[in-house]
Scaffold this active site. Structure first.
Site, PDB file in Angstrom:
ATOM      1  CG  ASP C 170      78.686 -28.906   7.931  1.00  0.00           C
ATOM      2  OD1 ASP C 170      79.124 -29.535   8.925  1.00  0.00           O
ATOM      3  OD2 ASP C 170      77.634 -29.219   7.335  1.00  0.00           O
ATOM      4  CE  LYS C 233      76.751 -29.494   3.814  1.00  0.00           C
ATOM      5  NZ  LYS C 233      76.611 -28.537   4.925  1.00  0.00           N
ATOM      6  CE  LYS C 269      74.883 -31.774   5.941  1.00  0.00           C
ATOM      7  NZ  LYS C 269      75.154 -30.794   7.012  1.00  0.00           N
TER       8      LYS C 269
END
Lengths: 283, 485, 333
Positions: C170, C233, C269
């Site tokens: 991430d 995300k 996400k």
């Protein structure tokens, strides 16, 4: 058998939705119209003013960001709360002002009706004070009233509730937050209204109620740089001149006072600014 | 997707989430509301009101004849002369605030009742109709003691007795639109709800009793068109009508020459104009809200989509995908997007006009959604290749049917949008404010929504131009319809 | 500019209602900042009022009975169980991994979560404790959460995580560069990180709370997807505003449109601030009605959360037994 002993209430400040005793720990004795002891009321200090203005500044954004309809509902809710506690208000207005029960009740009734009147203004001032401006050119131009911001109120010294309601409800209706200093000698009805506001979904800090010595506290409010408007109803002419001069340092808007019986819009207009927008019109 | 294992969803096929019909507190019989009491019709006549989603009867309702209408008007006149005209604005305000609060308190009951009687999805009656009805009372309550400030000069006077005829598409909300400003201004009222949707107005009458509104200040007469005709023929001082242009014209003829003030809120053929720079996802939602809200039973529905040619294909592709997602069915299910058509007659009219659309050469796209077997249903439908001359581009369908046309320039968009005898509402979609204002200035419509559609607010005036009627409801302007100014 | 090779076509959806790429669809090769700017500028704007109204409307959807039961399990299987604290220790990560493997030991059919998300130095610990479980290990990297470090340091950070065995990385984008209009720099960095990830999946954190506007969120979503993100995300969870329903809606619109025009499916996400089952189910409704059923899969939608799992477990028990469960029944991790 002895009579039941009553439980007495401590009258405290209302700052940011909480009920502190004065930061200074001081209190002063409040007596009724006949000179009999009523209560030891919190005596606000400079620092309480500071805290109240900080609370009001942050609450003003939240209060103004509600829809006008929502603000109207909240002020109407305050009227509902006041009606439910009208007996208590009447008793305290009567004792503070030395009026007979019927007269005090009538005064409370007028105060509540006044709240209802202002509740209705929240979603109407825009139409009444604002509008389209027919400029010469390809522009859509309109003006809307917006709140001044934080308004300091020196409440009337004689009318303990009616004038107080008028002075705080008007700036609240137009989206301001208020720091109010109650009548020095007759503060209790104002404190009660503050308590009711805390159960009316009013944004915490939109209304702050201080009690204390006018001579000590009023100059602190008037000279506070983050106060945008000042209602000087509770000051006599000389004192108002002094306070007005302090307010001039930051070009604070000043309302010298208005008659609560007046059904005009003086108070509503006192603490709004006119904001004008130009927008082009074209393909 | 039916055979997909529950633990690994291939789609969220929502299980039914119905509201309980019992919440509506339905009664078997409903009387007229005259002089503060519920009474039978003088000749005992009644009619049935149906649940359009099931075709089952909901209740028997008194049918007001000429004598009943006369009694209601007389009660309103008495209440006006003896009580209401002498009641201060501040007092009137307090009654209206009470009514607003009672509607809020009984909101869930009213929402279910409205969905049962009208067929609209509970999501809309719960989130739109009922809260807005309360809001209109709340808003006009605030005007009752401020009429001096409304811009009509000092101390404006009421008109007297108002006869008010409302349609079936927003039964409770239309009652609020009519009653709230009338009462705030100091008039008394005789309200005539639509034949197919009388129940929420009668529930509102109960609320007026709970609010202790003085007897006769509001009277409700239920019935069909003949009841409405009797009301228009009565010695009233004001007639306010919301409904079809056809009936509006009839009423205007009937009151011609009589000392009656008239406001009309009639049909429309709203254009929803989409420019190529518009925010496309919100455009698609706006088109859907514009035409499928309340099954398209909306006088200001955006029933004509005018889309700039350069983005037409893209907009239509996304629109079809979105239309397919609309959930049509049980109005009481909280997940329903499009409910039942209000009546068999309306369904027939929609079918006739859409059949004509196909005959005239427009291309029809209908959502593949499954429809219940009983009840009145019409699947969301979009017509493309529509020309200005087609009936579906000119006549009000008053159903979930969209006609799509294209344009190339802002001028052409305005010309096409204005090419109608109606003039109620339009939408403009563009991220360019300057162009939006340019178009809005030229549209002949009472309301223009920019980057949104079908928004209503008590503070905002609503009403049409040309054959969409005259007079405004909402805002300061809405008071004028009920003041002698 | 670094060239990106078009990503493999992964669209395998047989659902009637699911979208299909348009013929000839592929990910455009971005060759210059000018081209990138033009691509992003061509995107439609987002009307904030409309987007928020749409999200609010979808939030009124009511999931009942079997749908709710299935949705709770699905939500559980989509959670990246996260611990990103300065005070994290191997012990803390170990207990989180135990929770990830068996979220509710008394209910053995409870699905496992999708991944455990930790800082790079704890990846190997997590890897050890999750061995054989099927639960993936995700690591934040690139000087998370601020991203304020040199490119070289960020790439080392990534390499560290990948070497330690992270299945997913991430990263955070350089919001400063994005807001200053240095889009090429942001793009290049994502591409470089993508390469450094090797086989690991790349989630690109936009930090929507700092991008502020929906227009920025849409453009940043496309930028990340064009640069090769496997997931976009919302947030680090470390700033004042994290995932919101309307922001997630805008990102889901972006992945849907990207799939349609390029044939490549990118995941979303939502991270930070999602604590209750009720909120999680609202997100699933928005996924379902925006991107479509293909995204109702842990491979394409995730929740970055820590306390959410316990509420899902409580509601799961409630669905089964009919009685509200006592929070103490669920482990505190």
């Amino acid at each position: 058998m002895s009579e039941r002993l009553d439980v007495r209430k401590t009258y405290k400040l209302l700052v940011g939705g909480a009920f502190p005793r004065s930061e200074s720990g001081r209190s002063y004795e409040v007596v009724d119209a006949n000179g009999l002891f009523l209560a030891n009321v919190a005596q606000a200090s400079r620092k309480d003013v500071r805290d109240a203005v900080v609370a009001a500044r942050s609450a003003q954004r939240a209060w103004w960001s509600l829809t006008p309809y929502n603000r109207g509902q909240v002020l109407y809710r305050l009227a509902e709360m006041a009606e439910a506690r009208a007996g208590e208000l009447s008793e305290q207005v009567g004792r503070a002002e030395g009026t007979r029960a019927g007269e005090a009740r009538a005064s409370v009734g007028r105060s509540i009706d006044r709240l209802v009147w202002y509740a209705g203004w929240c979603d109407k001032v825009g139409q009444v004070l604002g509008g389209q401006n027919p400029v010469a050119g390809p522009y859509f131009n309109f003006s809307v009233p917006v709140p001044s911001g934080v308004v300091g109120v020196l409440a009337d010294q004689d009318s303990s509730l009616e004038a107080f309601v008028d002075a705080v409800a008007a700036p609240l209706a137009t989206g301001n937050a208020v720091v109010a200093l109650a009548s020095e000698a007759r503060p209790i009805p104002a404190v009660l209204l503050g308590e009711m506001s805390a159960t009316s979904d009013l944004v915490a800090g939109a209304l702050n109620v201080l009690t204390g010595r006018t001579g000590e506290i009023a100059p602190v409010i008037a000279s506070h740089e983050d106060v945008d408007g000042l209602d000087l109803t509770g000051a006599d002419d000389d004192f108002a001149g002094e306070l007005g001069a302090l307010a001039a340092e930051t070009v604070t808007r000043v309302l010298r006072g208005a008659d609560p019986q007046d059904r005009g819009l003086k108070r509503l207009r006192a603490f709004v600014e006119t904001s004008t927008v130009w927008h082009t019109i074209g393909q | 997707m039916d055979d997909a294992p529950a633990s690994t969803l291939s789609a969220l096929e929502y299980d039914p989430a119905p509201e309980s019909a019992a919440l509506a507190r339905l009664r078997e019989r409903y009387g007229l509301f005259v002089g503060g009491a519920f009474v039978e019709a003088s000749d005992g006549a009644t009619f049935e009101t149906l649940n359009p989603a099931t075709e089952e009867p909901l209740a028997h309702v008194a049918r007001a004849g000429d004598a009943d209408v006369a009694a209601a008007v007389a009660a309103a006149r008495r209440a006006y002369d003896k009580v209401w005209r002498k009641t201060s604005g501040a007092q009137r305000a307090k009654y209206l605030y009470r009514i607003a609060r009672l509607i809020q308190e009984r909101s869930r009951e009213l929402a279910v009742l409205e969905s049962l009687d009208n067929g609209k999805p509970i999501r809309e009656s719960r989130d739109v109709d009922v809260p807005l009805a309360a809001a209109y009372f709340f808003y006009y309550a605030g005007w009752a003691d401020k009429l001096d400030h409304a811009g009509f000069g000092p101390d404006p006077r009421p008109l007297g007795v108002a006869g008010q005829i409302i349609p079936w598409n927003f039964p409770l909300l239309m009652a609020a639109w009519k009653l709230a400003p009338a009462l705030a201004a100091g008039n008394t009222c005789v309200l005539k709800p639509a034949e197919t949707t009388p129940l929420s107005a009668l529930a509102l009458a109960e609320i007026l009793q709970q609010a202790e509104l003085p007897d006769g200040v509001v009277n409700v007469v239920t019935g069909d068109g003949s009841t409405g005709a009797a009301l228009v023929a009565s010695p009233v001082d004001k007639v306010a009508f919301t409904g079809s242009t056809e009936v509006g014209k009839l009423i205007q003829r009937r009151v011609a020459g009589r000392p009656i003030r008239l406001t009309l809120e009639l049909g429309g053929k709203g254009a929803n104009i989409v420019f190529d720079d518009a925010p496309i996802d919100e455009v698609v939602e706006g088109i859907v809200d514009g035409i499928f809200f309340n099954q398209g039973h909306v006088c200001c529905a955006g029933s004509r989509l005018l889309v700039q040619e350069s983005v037409a294909e893209e907009v239509l592709r996304r629109l079809r995908r979105r239309v397919d997602q609309l959930r049509v069915g049980d109005p009481l299910d909280k997940n329903t997007d499009v409910g039942a058509i209000n009546s068999a007659a309306q369904l027939e009219k929609i079918r006739e006009l859409t059949a004509f659309g196909e005959r005239e050469g427009a291309t029809r796209y209908t959502s593949p959604c499954a429809l219940p077997e009983r009840g009145y249903w019409f699947a969301p439908t979009v017509f493309t290749d529509v020309a200005q001359t087609h009936r579906i581009a000119r006549e009000e369908v008053f159903g979930p049917v969209l006609s799509v046309l294209t344009f190339r320039t802002p001028e052409e968009a305005v010309a096409k949008a204005n090419n109608t005898t109606y003039g109620l509402a339009c939408g403009v979609w563009s991220e360019k404010g300057s162009r939006t204002l340019w178009v809005a200035e030229r549209l002949r419509a009472g309301v223009v929504w920019a980057n949104t559609y079908n928004r209503f607010d008590p503070a905002s005036p609503f009403g049409g131009v040309r054959e969409s009627g005259f007079g405004r409801e909402g805002g300061r302007h809405g008071l004028e319809a009920y003041l002698d100014v | 500019m670094v060239e990106v090779s078009p990503a493999p076509l992964r669209l395998v959806v047989d659902d009637e209602r699911a979208l299909r790429p348009r013929p000839g669809a592929s990910v455009p090769v971005v060759e210059s900042e000018v081209q990138l700017r033009a691509l992003l500028r061509a995107l439609s704007g987002v009307d904030a009022v409309g987007a928020e109204a749409r999200a609010a409307k979808l939030a009124t959807r009511s999931l009942k009975r079997e749908t709710k039961r299935a949705a709770i399990d699905l939500a559980l299987s989509m959670v990246d169980l996260t611990t990103l604290e300065g005070a994290d220790t191997p012990g803390r990560v170990a207990s989180l991994c135990a929770k990830a493997r068996r979220p509710d030991p008394e209910e053995p059919d409870t699905p496992t979560v999708a991944a455990v998300c930790v800082y790079p130095d704890l990846v190997s610990t997590a890897k050890t404790h999750l061995a054989g479980s099927g639960v993936r290990v995700a690591s934040v990297a690139t000087a998370f959460p601020s991203g304020r470090a040199s490119r070289a340091v960020k790439l080392l950070d990534v390499a560290d995580a990948v070497v330690a065995g992270a299945d997913e990385v991430d990263m955070v984008i350089d919001r400063g560069a994005f807001l200053a209009g240095r889009l090429g720099e942001v793009f290049d960095e994502v591409v470089a990180v993508r390469e450094a990830c090797g086989p690991a999946h790349l989630k690109v954190i936009l930090e929507v709370g700092e991008l502020v506007t929906y227009d920025n969120v849409r453009r940043a979503s496309w930028l990340a997807m064009l640069a090769g993100a496997d997931f976009i995300k919302t947030s680090t969870g470390k700033v004042a505003v994290n995932a919101t329903l309307p922001t997630t809606l805008v990102m889901l619109e972006a992945v849907r449109d990207f799939a349609e025009s390029t044939g490549r499916l990118v995941g979303v996400k939502a991270a930070g601030g999602i604590r209750t089952t009720k909120e999680a189910l609202r997100y699933l409704v928005v996924v379902n009605e925006t991107a479509g059923s293909a995204w109702l899969d842990p491979a394409l939608f995730r929740f970055g959360a820590s306390s959410l799992v316990n509420d899902l477990l409580l509601q799961r028990r409630k669905q089964r037994s009919g009685a509200y469960a006592r929070p103490d029944r669920i482990s505190v991790d």
